[in-house]
Design a protein around this motif. Sequence first.
Motif, PDB file in Angstrom:
ATOM      1  N   ASN A  51       0.927  -1.142  -0.090  1.00 26.47           N
ATOM      2  CA  ASN A  51       0.112  -0.081   0.025  1.00 26.47           C
ATOM      3  C   ASN A  51       0.724   1.360   0.084  1.00 26.47           C
ATOM      4  N   ARG A  52       2.016   0.963  -0.263  1.00 20.86           N
ATOM      5  CA  ARG A  52       3.021   2.161  -0.191  1.00 20.86           C
ATOM      6  C   ARG A  52       4.328   1.669  -0.867  1.00 20.86           C
ATOM      7  N   ILE A  53       4.763   2.784  -1.900  1.00 20.97           N
ATOM      8  CA  ILE A  53       6.105   2.275  -2.578  1.00 20.97           C
ATOM      9  C   ILE A  53       7.016   3.493  -2.618  1.00 20.97           C
ATOM     10  N   PHE A  54       8.115   3.037  -2.841  1.00 19.73           N
ATOM     11  CA  PHE A  54       9.367   3.686  -2.873  1.00 19.73           C
ATOM     12  C   PHE A  54       9.995   3.752  -4.100  1.00 19.73           C
ATOM     13  N   VAL A  55      10.220   4.765  -4.987  1.00 22.40           N
ATOM     14  CA  VAL A  55      10.572   4.786  -6.184  1.00 22.40           C
ATOM     15  C   VAL A  55      11.649   5.885  -6.256  1.00 22.40           C
ATOM     16  N   CYS A  56      12.527   5.595  -7.332  1.00 21.41           N
ATOM     17  CA  CYS A  56      13.712   6.745  -7.592  1.00 21.41           C
ATOM     18  C   CYS A  56      13.851   6.923  -8.766  1.00 21.41           C
ATOM     19  N   GLY A  57      14.173   8.124  -9.389  1.00 17.03           N
ATOM     20  CA  GLY A  57      14.693   8.193 -10.749  1.00 17.03           C
ATOM     21  C   GLY A  57      14.956   9.902 -11.020  1.00 17.03           C
ATOM     22  N   SER A  99       7.799  21.577  -5.125  1.00 17.91           N
ATOM     23  CA  SER A  99       8.123  23.058  -5.734  1.00 17.91           C
ATOM     24  C   SER A  99       9.394  23.679  -5.657  1.00 17.91           C
ATOM     25  N   ARG A 100      10.308  22.683  -4.787  1.00 18.17           N
ATOM     26  CA  ARG A 100      11.819  23.265  -4.448  1.00 18.17           C
ATOM     27  C   ARG A 100      12.485  22.432  -5.107  1.00 18.17           C
ATOM     28  N   ILE A 101      12.268  21.491  -5.743  1.00 21.72           N
ATOM     29  CA  ILE A 101      13.010  20.612  -6.407  1.00 21.72           C
ATOM     30  C   ILE A 101      13.301  21.145  -8.285  1.00 21.72           C
ATOM     31  N   GLU A 102      14.220  20.954  -8.859  1.00 27.61           N
ATOM     32  CA  GLU A 102      14.302  21.521 -10.193  1.00 27.61           C
ATOM     33  C   GLU A 102      13.942  20.320 -10.863  1.00 27.61           C
ATOM     34  N   GLN A 103      13.419  20.819 -12.101  1.00 29.50           N
ATOM     35  CA  GLN A 103      13.309  19.761 -13.103  1.00 29.50           C
ATOM     36  C   GLN A 103      14.678  19.041 -13.466  1.00 29.50           C
ATOM     37  N   GLY A 104      14.710  17.812 -13.679  1.00 28.14           N
ATOM     38  CA  GLY A 104      15.935  17.474 -14.325  1.00 28.14           C
ATOM     39  C   GLY A 104      16.775  16.747 -13.071  1.00 28.14           C
ATOM     40  N   SER A 105      16.360  16.963 -11.719  1.00 30.27           N
ATOM     41  CA  SER A 105      16.987  16.428 -10.702  1.00 30.27           C
ATOM     42  C   SER A 105      16.603  14.837 -10.488  1.00 30.27           C
ATOM     43  N   VAL A 107      15.196  12.240  -7.844  1.00 28.08           N
ATOM     44  CA  VAL A 107      14.395  12.355  -6.703  1.00 28.08           C
ATOM     45  C   VAL A 107      13.958  10.764  -6.325  1.00 28.08           C
ATOM     46  N   ALA A 108      13.601  10.908  -4.849  1.00 27.33           N
ATOM     47  CA  ALA A 108      13.123   9.430  -4.260  1.00 27.33           C
ATOM     48  C   ALA A 108      11.760  10.107  -3.917  1.00 27.33           C
ATOM     49  N   VAL A 109      10.860   9.343  -4.214  1.00 26.97           N
ATOM     50  CA  VAL A 109       9.397   9.309  -3.659  1.00 26.97           C
ATOM     51  C   VAL A 109       8.866   8.299  -2.847  1.00 26.97           C
ATOM     52  N   VAL A 110       8.374   8.625  -2.019  1.00 28.30           N
ATOM     53  CA  VAL A 110       7.317   7.632  -1.242  1.00 28.30           C
ATOM     54  C   VAL A 110       5.942   8.064  -1.213  1.00 28.30           C
ATOM     55  N   GLY A 111       5.222   7.068  -1.628  1.00 26.56           N
ATOM     56  CA  GLY A 111       3.929   7.353  -1.845  1.00 26.56           C
ATOM     57  C   GLY A 111       2.733   6.231  -2.039  1.00 26.56           C
ATOM     58  N   LYS A 112       1.660   6.387  -2.191  1.00 32.23           N
ATOM     59  CA  LYS A 112       0.737   5.211  -2.400  1.00 32.23           C
ATOM     60  C   LYS A 112       0.340   5.075  -4.029  1.00 32.23           C
ATOM     61  N   PRO A 113       0.464   3.898  -4.388  1.00 28.68           N
ATOM     62  CA  PRO A 113       0.148   3.426  -5.876  1.00 28.68           C
ATOM     63  C   PRO A 113      -1.638   3.711  -5.919  1.00 28.68           C
ATOM     64  N   VAL A 114      -1.969   4.379  -7.263  1.00 32.26           N
ATOM     65  CA  VAL A 114      -3.543   4.401  -7.208  1.00 32.26           C
ATOM     66  C   VAL A 114      -3.867   4.134  -8.788  1.00 32.26           C
ATOM     67  N   ILE A 115      -4.731   3.122  -8.783  1.00 32.86           N
ATOM     68  CA  ILE A 115      -5.447   2.841 -10.023  1.00 32.86           C
ATOM     69  C   ILE A 115      -6.739   3.609 -10.481  1.00 32.86           C
ATOM     70  N   PHE A 133      12.066  13.940  -2.113  1.00 33.59           N
ATOM     71  CA  PHE A 133      13.432  14.402  -1.819  1.00 33.59           C
ATOM     72  C   PHE A 133      14.192  14.366  -2.879  1.00 33.59           C
ATOM     73  N   PRO A 134      14.927  15.274  -3.012  1.00 33.73           N
ATOM     74  CA  PRO A 134      16.226  15.037  -4.078  1.00 33.73           C
ATOM     75  C   PRO A 134      17.358  14.194  -3.642  1.00 33.73           C
ATOM     76  N   VAL A 135      17.949  13.529  -4.512  1.00 31.32           N
ATOM     77  CA  VAL A 135      18.828  12.670  -4.101  1.00 31.32           C
ATOM     78  C   VAL A 135      19.925  12.664  -5.323  1.00 31.32           C
ATOM     79  N   ASP A 136      21.031  12.261  -5.032  1.00 32.22           N
ATOM     80  CA  ASP A 136      22.253  12.104  -6.110  1.00 32.22           C
ATOM     81  C   ASP A 136      22.125  10.737  -6.869  1.00 32.22           C
ATOM     82  N   ARG A 137      22.997  10.954  -7.990  1.00 34.28           N
ATOM     83  CA  ARG A 137      23.021   9.616  -9.017  1.00 34.28           C
ATOM     84  C   ARG A 137      23.244   8.335  -8.270  1.00 34.28           C
TER      85      ARG A 137
END
Length: 191
Positions: A51-57, A99-105, A107-115, A133-137
């Motif tokens: 019910n919660r996922i952690f994705v990065c990219g 809002s504070r993260i620049e496009q192209g960065s 990021v790590a995202v924790v959230g709920k999958p929604v269908i 949150f912003p993350v490094d490569r």
Amino acid sequence: MTEQQTERRYMREPSRRVFASELREVRLDFREGTDEKSPTYVMFPTGIRCNRIFVCGEMILKEQKGEDNIFYSVRVKDPTGMFFVNAGSYQPDAMQQISRIEQGSFVAVVGKPVIRKNDDGSAFVSVRAESVFPVDRDTYRIWVDDTAEQTLDRLDEFGTTPDSEKAAQFYNTDPEKYRQIVGGALREIEF
């Protein structure tokens, strides 16, 4: 109710790592229990509920939408495809973080999958962000390694757990397909 029972009742479930290509195929969701506050889950084709996922990219697109009810729509790319991430007024922390993260960065995202299921039988899977949150490569690369490992672990147990049996029946999962996706993801991050 004992203290231990109280802690167990309110303990958050762990977020699962999943590649975008697998999340995009998720169609099975269900509620466990009849209570209004019973948790809802999605079932991954590789055979685990979450019910919660952690994705990065890489955040390749960030759009602010709406006038009265402002929300952010974000696309995050991993080596296998795209995550569609949203954050609105019910996720104020995630909105501020985006809002504070620049496009192209990265990021790590924790959230709920929604269908979202459409009348024509198609479905759209997105992520309702809880935190971004912003993350490094290097952190992104570690996430890919960990996600590959967790996907392979699910495939190793495929067909031996009640969830994986349910997934096999619903999705008619071909484990070899997901092993190839993992191999492709690991080759892609060799930079």
